[in-house]
Motif scaffolding. Sequence first.
Motif, PDB file in Angstrom:
ATOM      1  N   ASP A  55     -11.374 -10.096  -4.033  1.00  0.00           N
ATOM      2  CA  ASP A  55     -11.929  -8.784  -4.871  1.00  0.00           C
ATOM      3  C   ASP A  55     -11.016  -7.476  -4.136  1.00  0.00           C
ATOM      4  N   TRP A  56     -10.863  -8.178  -3.501  1.00  0.00           N
ATOM      5  CA  TRP A  56     -10.249  -6.455  -2.146  1.00  0.00           C
ATOM      6  C   TRP A  56      -8.313  -6.823  -1.359  1.00  0.00           C
ATOM      7  N   VAL A  57      -8.082  -6.081  -1.323  1.00  0.00           N
ATOM      8  CA  VAL A  57      -6.604  -6.205  -0.766  1.00  0.00           C
ATOM      9  C   VAL A  57      -6.572  -4.766   0.503  1.00  0.00           C
ATOM     10  N   ALA A  58      -5.983  -4.854   1.579  1.00  0.00           N
ATOM     11  CA  ALA A  58      -5.951  -3.984   2.964  1.00  0.00           C
ATOM     12  C   ALA A  58      -4.973  -4.796   3.747  1.00  0.00           C
ATOM     13  N   ILE A  59      -4.646  -3.618   4.446  1.00  0.00           N
ATOM     14  CA  ILE A  59      -2.591  -3.053   4.654  1.00  0.00           C
ATOM     15  C   ILE A  59      -3.422  -2.966   5.984  1.00  0.00           C
ATOM     16  N   VAL A  60      -3.346  -4.191   6.859  1.00  0.00           N
ATOM     17  CA  VAL A  60      -3.902  -3.355   7.998  1.00  0.00           C
ATOM     18  C   VAL A  60      -2.976  -2.614   8.592  1.00  0.00           C
ATOM     19  N   THR A  65      -0.208  -2.141  12.068  1.00  0.00           N
ATOM     20  CA  THR A  65       0.780  -2.694  11.890  1.00  0.00           C
ATOM     21  C   THR A  65       1.965  -2.571  10.127  1.00  0.00           C
ATOM     22  N   PHE A  66       1.675  -1.960   9.368  1.00  0.00           N
ATOM     23  CA  PHE A  66       1.261  -1.401   8.170  1.00  0.00           C
ATOM     24  C   PHE A  66       2.106  -2.093   6.980  1.00  0.00           C
ATOM     25  N   SER A  67       2.322  -4.000   7.733  1.00  0.00           N
ATOM     26  CA  SER A  67       3.204  -4.542   7.052  1.00  0.00           C
ATOM     27  C   SER A  67       2.445  -5.783   6.692  1.00  0.00           C
ATOM     28  N   GLU A  68       1.234  -6.053   7.756  1.00  0.00           N
ATOM     29  CA  GLU A  68       0.386  -7.345   7.566  1.00  0.00           C
ATOM     30  C   GLU A  68      -0.797  -6.852   6.185  1.00  0.00           C
ATOM     31  N   PHE A  69      -0.944  -7.924   5.371  1.00  0.00           N
ATOM     32  CA  PHE A  69      -1.483  -7.516   4.303  1.00  0.00           C
ATOM     33  C   PHE A  69      -2.756  -8.810   4.024  1.00  0.00           C
ATOM     34  N   TRP A  70      -4.552  -7.863   3.488  1.00  0.00           N
ATOM     35  CA  TRP A  70      -5.490  -8.971   3.872  1.00  0.00           C
ATOM     36  C   TRP A  70      -5.563  -9.122   2.455  1.00  0.00           C
ATOM     37  N   PHE A  71      -6.379 -10.158   1.830  1.00  0.00           N
ATOM     38  CA  PHE A  71      -6.996 -10.527   0.293  1.00  0.00           C
ATOM     39  C   PHE A  71      -7.938 -11.199   0.679  1.00  0.00           C
ATOM     40  N   ILE A  72      -9.241 -10.162   0.118  1.00  0.00           N
ATOM     41  CA  ILE A  72     -10.661 -10.260   0.898  1.00  0.00           C
ATOM     42  C   ILE A  72     -11.718 -11.161  -0.116  1.00  0.00           C
ATOM     43  N   GLN A  73     -11.870 -11.537  -0.565  1.00  0.00           N
ATOM     44  CA  GLN A  73     -13.413 -12.463  -1.045  1.00  0.00           C
ATOM     45  C   GLN A  73     -14.345 -12.058  -0.764  1.00  0.00           C
ATOM     46  N   GLU A  74     -15.392 -11.711  -1.359  1.00  0.00           N
ATOM     47  CA  GLU A  74     -16.804 -10.723  -0.084  1.00  0.00           C
ATOM     48  C   GLU A  74     -17.568 -11.817  -1.588  1.00  0.00           C
ATOM     49  N   THR A  75     -18.714 -12.246  -0.838  1.00  0.00           N
ATOM     50  CA  THR A  75     -20.040 -12.999  -1.290  1.00  0.00           C
ATOM     51  C   THR A  75     -20.813 -13.071  -0.064  1.00  0.00           C
ATOM     52  N   SER A  76     -22.400 -13.825  -0.491  1.00  0.00           N
ATOM     53  CA  SER A  76     -23.125 -14.124  -0.008  1.00  0.00           C
ATOM     54  C   SER A  76     -22.864 -14.247   0.796  1.00  0.00           C
ATOM     55  N   PHE A  97     -13.143  -0.456   9.782  1.00  0.00           N
ATOM     56  CA  PHE A  97     -13.438  -0.426  11.729  1.00  0.00           C
ATOM     57  C   PHE A  97     -12.924  -1.643  12.153  1.00  0.00           C
ATOM     58  N   HIS A  98     -12.046  -2.747  10.915  1.00  0.00           N
ATOM     59  CA  HIS A  98     -11.188  -3.789  11.770  1.00  0.00           C
ATOM     60  C   HIS A  98      -9.762  -2.894  11.436  1.00  0.00           C
ATOM     61  N   GLY A  99      -9.579  -1.815  11.415  1.00  0.00           N
ATOM     62  CA  GLY A  99      -8.059  -1.679  11.044  1.00  0.00           C
ATOM     63  C   GLY A  99      -7.647  -1.383  10.165  1.00  0.00           C
ATOM     64  N   ALA A 100      -8.246  -1.864   8.887  1.00  0.00           N
ATOM     65  CA  ALA A 100      -7.637  -1.546   7.556  1.00  0.00           C
ATOM     66  C   ALA A 100      -7.104  -0.010   7.717  1.00  0.00           C
ATOM     67  N   ALA A 101      -6.305   0.607   7.233  1.00  0.00           N
ATOM     68  CA  ALA A 101      -5.730   1.395   7.151  1.00  0.00           C
ATOM     69  C   ALA A 101      -5.851   1.827   5.469  1.00  0.00           C
ATOM     70  N   HIS A 102      -5.418   1.299   4.671  1.00  0.00           N
ATOM     71  CA  HIS A 102      -4.984   1.188   2.884  1.00  0.00           C
ATOM     72  C   HIS A 102      -6.064  -0.232   2.522  1.00  0.00           C
ATOM     73  N   ILE A 103      -7.440   0.320   1.773  1.00  0.00           N
ATOM     74  CA  ILE A 103      -8.209  -1.067   0.955  1.00  0.00           C
ATOM     75  C   ILE A 103      -8.275  -0.108  -0.599  1.00  0.00           C
ATOM     76  N   GLU A 104      -7.979  -1.059  -1.167  1.00  0.00           N
ATOM     77  CA  GLU A 104      -8.190  -0.856  -2.659  1.00  0.00           C
ATOM     78  C   GLU A 104      -8.995  -1.966  -3.286  1.00  0.00           C
ATOM     79  N   LYS A 105     -10.167  -1.939  -3.785  1.00  0.00           N
ATOM     80  CA  LYS A 105     -10.930  -2.925  -4.433  1.00  0.00           C
ATOM     81  C   LYS A 105     -10.080  -3.800  -5.664  1.00  0.00           C
ATOM     82  N   THR A 106      -9.292  -4.566  -5.588  1.00  0.00           N
ATOM     83  CA  THR A 106      -9.346  -5.060  -7.130  1.00  0.00           C
ATOM     84  C   THR A 106     -10.309  -5.662  -8.006  1.00  0.00           C
TER      85      THR A 106
END
Length: 135
Positions: free
Chosen positions: A45-50, A53-64, A18-27
């Motif tokens: 937990d996740w890596v996403a490419i926006v 830009t297709f050049s911005e990477f997000w590294f995501i930690q999910e938790t409560s 929803f927030h613009g990530a085109a490619h999302i991978e569970k790591t």
Amino acid sequence: MAKKKQNFGKLTKDYLRFHGAAHIEKTETHNFYGKNKNDLFGFADWVAIVESTFSEFWFIQETSRSNISARKKKICRSPIAGLILENSLAKIFVLGWDKDREGSWRVKKVEITSKDIQAEAISSGEASESYWKEG
């Protein structure tokens, strides 16, 4: 009876898309023999490419939501996190999930910055304030 651990995977993936990530991978992987989970670089937990830009990477930690501060501290103590943030095209986020009074899911997004990592290094005694001054 032990409380069942919540799986936030679908919520996180939908949020990222929803927030613009085109490619999302569970790591995050499960180690069957060690009976534990392993995150990419010890925190992602996740890596996403926006998509925009297709050049911005997000590294995501999910938790409560109640564990956000512990996860933030874990990331800030990781030697890899600082290296990732030196790349201006990468960002690190903690997504904390919980339910509101009506039972709907809500998320709190916390961005980890270089300043957070520096502050944690100073507070834990790993570096002095003068270590971070540029000149």
